[in-house]
Design a protein around this motif. Sequence first.
Motif, PDB file in Angstrom:
ATOM      1  N   UNK A  13       0.845  -1.196   0.000  1.00  0.00           N
ATOM      2  CA  UNK A  13       0.000   0.000   0.000  1.00  0.00           C
ATOM      3  C   UNK A  13       0.884   1.251   0.000  1.00  0.00           C
ATOM      4  N   UNK A  14       1.985   1.175   0.757  1.00  0.00           N
ATOM      5  CA  UNK A  14       2.898   2.319   0.814  1.00  0.00           C
ATOM      6  C   UNK A  14       3.742   2.460  -0.449  1.00  0.00           C
ATOM      7  N   UNK A  15       3.559   1.528  -1.380  1.00  0.00           N
ATOM      8  CA  UNK A  15       4.227   1.653  -2.663  1.00  0.00           C
ATOM      9  C   UNK A  15       5.625   1.059  -2.730  1.00  0.00           C
ATOM     10  N   UNK A  16       5.942   0.098  -1.831  1.00  0.00           N
ATOM     11  CA  UNK A  16       7.263  -0.530  -1.872  1.00  0.00           C
ATOM     12  C   UNK A  16       7.326  -1.516  -3.035  1.00  0.00           C
ATOM     13  N   UNK A  17       8.430  -1.523  -3.774  1.00  0.00           N
ATOM     14  CA  UNK A  17       8.579  -2.466  -4.882  1.00  0.00           C
ATOM     15  C   UNK A  17       8.913  -3.845  -4.333  1.00  0.00           C
ATOM     16  N   UNK A  18       8.861  -4.849  -5.217  1.00  0.00           N
ATOM     17  CA  UNK A  18       9.137  -6.228  -4.792  1.00  0.00           C
ATOM     18  C   UNK A  18      10.524  -6.330  -4.159  1.00  0.00           C
ATOM     19  N   UNK A  19      11.502  -5.648  -4.776  1.00  0.00           N
ATOM     20  CA  UNK A  19      12.863  -5.693  -4.244  1.00  0.00           C
ATOM     21  C   UNK A  19      12.939  -5.053  -2.872  1.00  0.00           C
ATOM     22  N   UNK A  20      12.268  -3.899  -2.749  1.00  0.00           N
ATOM     23  CA  UNK A  20      12.268  -3.204  -1.462  1.00  0.00           C
ATOM     24  C   UNK A  20      11.636  -4.074  -0.393  1.00  0.00           C
ATOM     25  N   UNK A  21      10.521  -4.738  -0.773  1.00  0.00           N
ATOM     26  CA  UNK A  21       9.860  -5.615   0.209  1.00  0.00           C
ATOM     27  C   UNK A  21      10.792  -6.739   0.628  1.00  0.00           C
ATOM     28  N   UNK A  22      11.532  -7.292  -0.364  1.00  0.00           N
ATOM     29  CA  UNK A  22      12.441  -8.404  -0.057  1.00  0.00           C
ATOM     30  C   UNK A  22      13.550  -7.966   0.890  1.00  0.00           C
ATOM     31  N   UNK A  23      14.204  -6.830   0.552  1.00  0.00           N
ATOM     32  CA  UNK A  23      15.359  -6.409   1.347  1.00  0.00           C
ATOM     33  C   UNK A  23      14.980  -5.798   2.676  1.00  0.00           C
ATOM     34  N   UNK A  24      13.842  -5.083   2.728  1.00  0.00           N
ATOM     35  CA  UNK A  24      13.500  -4.371   3.954  1.00  0.00           C
ATOM     36  C   UNK A  24      12.535  -5.124   4.857  1.00  0.00           C
ATOM     37  N   UNK A  25      11.853  -6.123   4.333  1.00  0.00           N
ATOM     38  CA  UNK A  25      10.934  -6.895   5.187  1.00  0.00           C
ATOM     39  C   UNK A  25      11.414  -8.332   5.324  1.00  0.00           C
ATOM     40  N   UNK A  26      11.499  -9.043   4.165  1.00  0.00           N
ATOM     41  CA  UNK A  26      11.810 -10.469   4.217  1.00  0.00           C
ATOM     42  C   UNK A  26      13.157 -10.721   4.900  1.00  0.00           C
ATOM     43  N   UNK A  27      14.198 -10.056   4.412  1.00  0.00           N
ATOM     44  CA  UNK A  27      15.535 -10.362   4.921  1.00  0.00           C
ATOM     45  C   UNK A  27      15.687 -10.128   6.426  1.00  0.00           C
ATOM     46  N   UNK A  28      15.320  -8.947   6.946  1.00  0.00           N
ATOM     47  CA  UNK A  28      15.479  -8.764   8.400  1.00  0.00           C
ATOM     48  C   UNK A  28      14.643  -9.726   9.227  1.00  0.00           C
ATOM     49  N   UNK A  29      13.404  -9.997   8.789  1.00  0.00           N
ATOM     50  CA  UNK A  29      12.543 -10.892   9.568  1.00  0.00           C
ATOM     51  C   UNK A  29      12.995 -12.344   9.452  1.00  0.00           C
ATOM     52  N   UNK A  30      13.660 -12.650   8.343  1.00  0.00           N
ATOM     53  CA  UNK A  30      14.101 -14.025   8.112  1.00  0.00           C
ATOM     54  C   UNK A  30      15.420 -14.318   8.809  1.00  0.00           C
ATOM     55  N   UNK A  31      16.135 -13.267   9.177  1.00  0.00           N
ATOM     56  CA  UNK A  31      17.501 -13.401   9.656  1.00  0.00           C
ATOM     57  C   UNK A  31      17.682 -14.465  10.750  1.00  0.00           C
ATOM     58  N   UNK A  32      16.845 -14.469  11.804  1.00  0.00           N
ATOM     59  CA  UNK A  32      17.069 -15.481  12.846  1.00  0.00           C
ATOM     60  C   UNK A  32      17.010 -16.910  12.302  1.00  0.00           C
ATOM     61  N   UNK A  33      15.980 -17.224  11.502  1.00  0.00           N
ATOM     62  CA  UNK A  33      15.853 -18.574  10.939  1.00  0.00           C
ATOM     63  C   UNK A  33      17.037 -18.896  10.031  1.00  0.00           C
ATOM     64  N   UNK A  34      17.428 -17.913   9.247  1.00  0.00           N
ATOM     65  CA  UNK A  34      18.535 -18.104   8.311  1.00  0.00           C
ATOM     66  C   UNK A  34      19.837 -18.390   9.064  1.00  0.00           C
TER      67      UNK A  34
END
Lengths: 296, 311
Positions: free
Chosen positions: B207-228
């Motif tokens: 909704x805030x207009x983040x691109x797929x890449x932005x979503x990956x780097x700014x949401x997925x990666x930090x939230x995934x970090x512990x599992x990774x």
Amino acid sequence: MSTNVIEQTANPPAPQPVPWSKRLASGRVYLGALIVLVWGLGPFYWMVVTALRDPAYTFDNTPWPTHVTFENFRNAFDTSRGNNFGRALGNSVIIGTATTVVALLIGIMAAYALARLTFKGKYLVSGLILSASMFPVVVLVTPLFQLFTDLGWIGHYQAMIIPNISFVLPMTVYILASFFAELPWELEEAARIDGASRFQAFRLIMLPLAAPAVFTTAILAFIAAVNEYLLARLLSSDKTEPVTVAVARFSGNNPLVQPYTAIMAAGTIVTIPLVIMVLLFQRRIISGLTAGGVKS
Amino acid sequence: MGVSARAWVFVTPVLLALAVVIGYPVVRALIMSFQKDSGLDKATGMFVEGGGAGFSNYTHWLLEQCTNSLGETVDCPTGNLGSQFWTAIGVTLLFTVVTVALEATIGLGMAVIMGKTFKGRALLRAAVLIPWAIPTAVTARLWEFMFQYDGVVNRLFGTHILWTADPWPARFAVIAADVWKTTPFMALLILAGLQVIPEDVYEAARVDGASAWQRFWNITMPLLKPALLVAVLFRTMDALRMYDLPAIMTQSNPATRTISMLVVDQVRQGPNSASALSVITFLLIFTVAFFLVKVLGANAVRTQEEQREAH
């Protein structure tokens, strides 16, 4: 202009064509899925194809088997060159089953205690068990080899089963504990209020509920135990060697030429039951693996 | 009996089993590592029964020093296992860094694909388990076969490489087999981490207009970090003790000899110096684990706390 408006309201809106960006995205997903599928199945498929090839055409490299024969499966069991694959299969079943049964019996209790009981030293215990799962087997090889030589155990099943139990145990405990932790507390409470002892509650309420988890853990423990090679190589004899050792040292009539079609047949025979188990219980295995891996 | 006492009854068998098969051998390995191996005394030509060795078993490996026929300390001759210590350390670290990096990267890609909803997703997840289910010894023979001179790899790529004999091709072959076998497992661990991330976080970003890449780097990666990080820690420990694949695929090729292989090759020649080598191996693995938990693990915990504060 006005007729246009009338037309639009009169007719239901035409189905929107799927936008190209969406089509491209789903196309990419399927392409990715295809790559992953080939990754998982490709080399396994190659093993089966080679196992079905006439030995004279071992390196034919056609994507399907040429000169199909089942001779390789017979050759895999041929004992004339010092291979004892049939016996090795039996040994692996014995070692795998014994390891799994004992690891589950003592692992269940520890998992229950870690997931459900509060006691002093709980975190120390779970830390110890976790660090044991990371322990490099190779550190233990020399002293175990010496100890089992002194005891006269080399070439006996217990020389492989007992170390295996300890290597499988940490995984068993962690997977089961994470399953136990997810079971509803209320059931156990209710049983306790109805006058069941803690042990009765464990045996009559928790254990039956945990049965699927125990089954999943058993499969994972069995696969891990059958996979073991390093210790088996040192601690087994011709009579007790498991399939991993048998497949690794498989040889043919000509010492300079590896009988690859027979080796692939042997590999296929070992792998097919494991693959069937994996396909049947895929969902459970994944949840078990990730429970042991991520939550610890 | 109190709850605490009962709990100890429940955990004692496991602790006992671990003590017998892990605790006791570790102590014994330590003691053995400070004793001389029995054998012919190089100086006198007489059979000797060992005795204290001080740190000589350790310097044998760390400085690659051997005793010659005159009883003098010299550099280990080529061909002696003692001269291969640092090569083996290098090979082990190379395998570890390259395989874990590849497995984490490709595994992440696989996890993203497997996390999408499409027809046949269950089939895909089952297929990915097959490399994991095949015993490593069988995997080793299978890839050894595919990497033969007349094998399918050379045929597919039109190359004429001696994959299991030449040093770098042999290392590549071992890495390829390991990455094939363990990446799916890594992908499943990462997928489990992905599925914990709530969908509405992505929705809000969209909704805030983040691109797929932005979503990956700014949401997925930090939230995934512990599992990774947990996945990376587990895989690193596994890679550092790698044995089956190189031992079976490329056998005695020194270019692919890992520390684990060196220990096993040494056991029958001299168990006490093999013990010293296993103690060194343990210290190396312990150091790496400690580093990962301390530097990266602490980081993972902090990331989680930051997220909790942000919510």
